[in-house]
Design an enzyme around this catalytic site. Sequence first.
Site, mmCIF file in Angstrom:
data_model
loop_
_atom_site.group_PDB
_atom_site.id
_atom_site.type_symbol
_atom_site.label_atom_id
_atom_site.label_comp_id
_atom_site.label_asym_id
_atom_site.label_seq_id
_atom_site.Cartn_x
_atom_site.Cartn_y
_atom_site.Cartn_z
ATOM 1 C CB VAL A 1 -0.938 0.009 1.218
ATOM 2 C CG1 VAL A 1 -1.823 1.254 1.212
ATOM 3 C CG2 VAL A 1 -1.784 -1.271 1.255
ATOM 4 C CB VAL A 2 2.948 2.713 -2.292
ATOM 5 C CG1 VAL A 2 3.940 3.857 -2.444
ATOM 6 C CG2 VAL A 2 3.664 1.440 -1.886
ATOM 7 N N GLY B 1 -7.100 10.935 2.012
ATOM 8 C CA GLY B 1 -8.036 9.821 1.905
ATOM 9 C C GLY B 1 -7.701 8.808 0.827
ATOM 10 C CG LEU B 2 -5.323 9.969 -2.435
ATOM 11 C CD1 LEU B 2 -4.089 10.432 -3.194
ATOM 12 C CD2 LEU B 2 -6.528 9.905 -3.344
ATOM 13 N N GLY B 3 -5.128 6.579 0.648
ATOM 14 C CA GLY B 3 -4.796 5.268 1.219
ATOM 15 C C GLY B 3 -6.047 4.538 1.669
ATOM 16 C CE1 TYR C 1 -2.941 -0.345 5.774
ATOM 17 C CE2 TYR C 1 -0.888 0.136 6.901
ATOM 18 C CZ TYR C 1 -1.593 -0.064 5.734
ATOM 19 O OH TYR C 1 -0.963 0.011 4.515
#
Length: 153
Positions: A91-92, A101-103, A133
């Site tokens: 996840v980058v 909010g992209l992650g 997370y």
Amino acid sequence: MNGTRLLMHAPGAPGLRLLGLGPGLRPTRGLYKLQRLLNQHAFWAQGRSISQLRRMLAGSAAVASLWRGKRLVGFARASSDGAFRAVLWDVVIPEDVQGRGLGRQLVEALLQHPSLQGVERIYLMTTNGEGFYTQLDFRRSNGQTLMLRESSG
């Protein structure tokens, strides 16, 4: 992030893996952009060759990417047995677009993928992202130990 497009790739990401396709199924040199993203923004994934990236994608059950125009601004993937276990990998999000909010969008897209639906446990490993997370209902796993065997080749 306004103007950002989420792509959910077919299993094994053949368009990205073989043709470098991005949004609208247009050639974007996507595999090279992925290599650059990992080299610049993922200390654990630096130095992966194009050949290795192709194998990695081929073995991934779910692959998601985020694009702003022709710029790759996010990537994540998952492997899964479809019933008992799945793992989120790579996840980058580049530092200059974090906090938008992209992650969350990437992780939620993977969690909604059919290959992860109904899976008993979904794992991930993180060095610096525990706070992020936990916002997505992941928790520290007690009673398990991360074991590692590195390849000699």
